[in-house]
Structure formats: structure tokens, C-alpha cells
Design an enzyme around this catalytic site. Structure first.
Site, PDB file in Angstrom:
ATOM      1  CB  CYS A 266     -10.249 -63.298 -11.636  1.00 15.84           C
ATOM      2  SG  CYS A 266     -10.545 -64.334 -13.439  1.00 15.84           S
TER       3      CYS A 266
ATOM      4  CB  CYS B  47     -10.745 -62.151 -15.225  1.00 19.83           C
ATOM      5  SG  CYS B  47     -11.677 -63.287 -14.706  1.00 19.83           S
ATOM      6  CG  ASP B  48      -9.522 -58.657 -13.982  1.00 17.27           C
ATOM      7  OD1 ASP B  48     -10.030 -58.311 -14.990  1.00 17.27           O
ATOM      8  OD2 ASP B  48      -9.886 -57.792 -13.000  1.00 17.27           O
TER       9      ASP B  48
END
Ligand code: NAP
Length: 285
Positions: free
Chosen positions: A137, A140-141
Site C-alpha cells: 500500500c 499507507c507507507d
């Protein structure tokens, strides 16, 4: 014994399909609940900007679109239970019993809208470095990799969209693809075509993720075996397709060999009263 709460309609999964079903169910006057193991939004939450959802010509963030879907369903009385954990589905006489987060729900009609999850690559070290350099992701990261070098693995729409996203933060993005042409649509290929800090390594696979505690390099191999080498990177984002979230379903539900639920045009599954909607269904996109 837990006494189940009775609903006209239970929907499993609060992604776009589940929340849309929740909206239509509650507007039709059905007592409706949507249960989701995590937060409402499904894979919308994994995407930064969404440009191909009708009605939003300038794009909208995945989070914002998810919030709007939720608000609209709840406005008409649809109940939504977040972070329900893993659900269990059992059939008793003509109805279904769903257990989730120490509560039980029953209904004659259930819509499975549990979507799909990122497919794992299956390379050595993938599990060890998951959360320590390996991610599924970018939204997200990506922040962990600001000004660092990363690889994106895959040649589909997801890989190229997320490579474009990562290029805004990362020093360099190497796309590793196992063939010499992308599967991705032209629209997604355009996103990366002229980016100076994105390059493609064709006909190549990742054999191993390497490092001590954090990812330090990937071991690459040409698909014809002509060359093997290490590429130093801090992050690896894997986009090699999806698998359907159907593990909780009984064997009586027909599923195709790739794991997708088989439905007819009315979205009925092989089990009376059980329907499927959205990405979890077998379909052509
Ligand atoms: P996908 O289209 O199935 O692409 C998966 C990619 O991963 C392919 O390029 C495939 O290579 C590669 N791959 C699969 N297994 C591999 C392995 N073991 N090792 C190395 N490479 C591997 O998956 P997706 O990109 O997640 O897209 C899923 C669906 O969502 C598609 O229908 C897509 O159009 C849609 N989508 C749409 C948008 C959009 O419209 N903006 C955005 C994202 C996704 P090969 O090409 O060689 O098979």
C-alpha cells in the site's frame, strides 16, 4: 448463548459495493446492517486520488469518497459496524447467522461484498520484510521512503498508478515487470511515461528480499536466466494482482478456480438468499 439480532438484509464488507448495497437496502425500507472487519471504504482507502469515479471531474481522495459513501448510507438508516473482526457465516433453516465481534446477526438475505486483498509475490524474504520495507500500500507507507529508492513490482494499472504516486516522494522508483510490455491501460501508462525518477526493468523478477532488520536490496533475475544481480533499495511495493476474500464461506457457495464467487445476473450465488457484489464476484473488468 448469544441471541442474534434480526435484520432484513446483512451486507458483509463496507467497500464501494457493500456501502452502495447498504444505501439501496435502507432506502428500500429494509432493516439493513453492513459489517466490515476494518474501516469503511475497502480498497478506496488504499488509493490516494481517484480520478475515474463519475461525478468527481477533478478527482477525490479515497478517504473522502469513502466518507461520503458511508454518510449517504447512514443517512437512510443503514447501520454500519466497523472493525467487526473476522466474520463467520452459518446457515440455519432458511436464514443465515453471522457472528462478528462477540455478537450475532440473522437474516434471510446476505450480500457478500468482501472484495479482495493484495496477492503476495511469494519471493524469499517477503514475509520477513513485510512492514520492514515490503509493502502492499503506497498510500499507507510512502512517507517512510521519502528521498529513498524503491521498487514497484508488477505491470498492471495498480503498479503504475502507485509508481506515479511514489515518484512524488521517493528519490527513484524502479518498476520491475516480468514481461517486456505492461498489462496496464494506456491511461495508467501515461502516468509514468515522462517521469524522470521512474524507470522500468523489463523481463525481470524479484527472487529475494534482503537486509538485516530492514530491507536493503532485492535480488533480481532476468526471466531467461541471463543475468542475476542485487539492486539496493529501501522499499518494495508489490502489486501483482488480487485474491478474493472468500475464506469464511461454506463449501456450498460455488467459487471459480481462481477463487471468485460465481453469480448470475441477479447477483445470486449458488446458495438461496446469499448474494455477492463487487470485486469478490467472478467477472470481466
Ligand atoms: P492485474 O491487472 O492483475 O496486474 C497484475 C500485474 O502483476 C501484471 O502485470 C502481472 O504480470 C503481474 N504479476 C502477477 N503475478 C506476478 C508474479 N508472480 N510475479 C511478477 N509479476 C506478477 O492487477 P492490478 O493492477 O491490481 O489490477 C486489478 C484490476 O483492477 C484490473 O482490472 C485493473 O484494471 C483494475 N484497476 C483499475 C484502476 C483504474 O482504473 N484506475 C486502478 C487500479 C486497478 P503479467 O502482465 O505478465 O500477467
Amino acid at each position: 448463548m448469544i441471541v442474534p439480532k434480526t435484520y432484513d438484509l446483512i451486507i458483509l464488507g463496507a467497500g464501494p459495493a457493500g456501502l452502495t448495497a447498504g444505501l439501496y437496502g435502507s432506502r428500500a425500507g429494509l432493516k439493513t446492517i453492513v459489517l466490515d472487519p476494518k474501516n469503511p471504504g475497502g480498497q478506496m482507502l488504499l488509493t490516494d486520488d481517484i480520478y475515474n469515479y463519475p461525478g468527481h471531474p477533478d478527482g477525490i481522495t479515497g478517504q473522502k469518497l469513502a466518507d461520503l459513501f458511508l454518510k449517504q448510507a447512514q443517512k437512510y438508516g443503514c447501520e454500519v459496524l466497523n472493525r467487526a473482526g473476522s466474520v463467520q457465516l452459518a446457515q440455519k433453516d432458511d436464514h443465515f447467522i453471522i457472528t462478528a465481534r462477540d455478537a450475532a446477526y440473522q437474516s434471510d438475505a446476505v450480500i457478500v461484498a468482501t472484495g479482495c486483498s493484495p496477492r503476495r509475490l511469494g519471493a524469499a524474504g517477503e514475509k520477513k520484510f513485510s512492514g520492514a520495507g515490503v509493502s502492499y500500500c503506497a498510500v499507507c507507507d510512502a512517507n517512510f521512503f521519502e528521498d529513498l529508492e524503491v521498487v514497484v513490482i508488477g505491470g498492471g494499472d495498480s503498479a503504475l498508478e502507485e509508481a506515479a504516486y511514489l515518484s512524488r516522494l521517493c528519490k527513484h522508483v524502479h518498476i520491475i515487470h516480468r514481461r517486456n510490455q505492461f498489462r496496464a491501460s494506456d491511461a495508467c501508462q501515461c502516468l509514468v511515461r515522462n517521469l524522470k525518477n521512474v524507470s522500468v526493468i523489463w523481463d525481470t523478477v524479484v527472487e529475494k528480499f534482503q537486509g538485516d532488520d530492514l530491507l536493503e536490496s532485492v535480488h533480481l533475475s532476468k526471466t531467461d536466466g541471463s543475468k542475476k544481480w542485487d539492486l539496493n533499495v529501501n522499499g518494495a511495493f508489490i502489486y501483482v494482482g488480487q485474491i478474493a476474500n472468500t475464506a469464511f464461506l461454506p463449501d456450498s457457495v460455488d467459487i471459480d478456480p481462481a477463487g471468485w464467487i460465481i453469480t448470475n445476473e441477479k447477483l445470486e450465488t449458488s446458495v438461496r438468499g446469499l448474494y455477492a457484489a463487487g470485486d469478490v464476484r467472478q467477472k470481466d473488468v
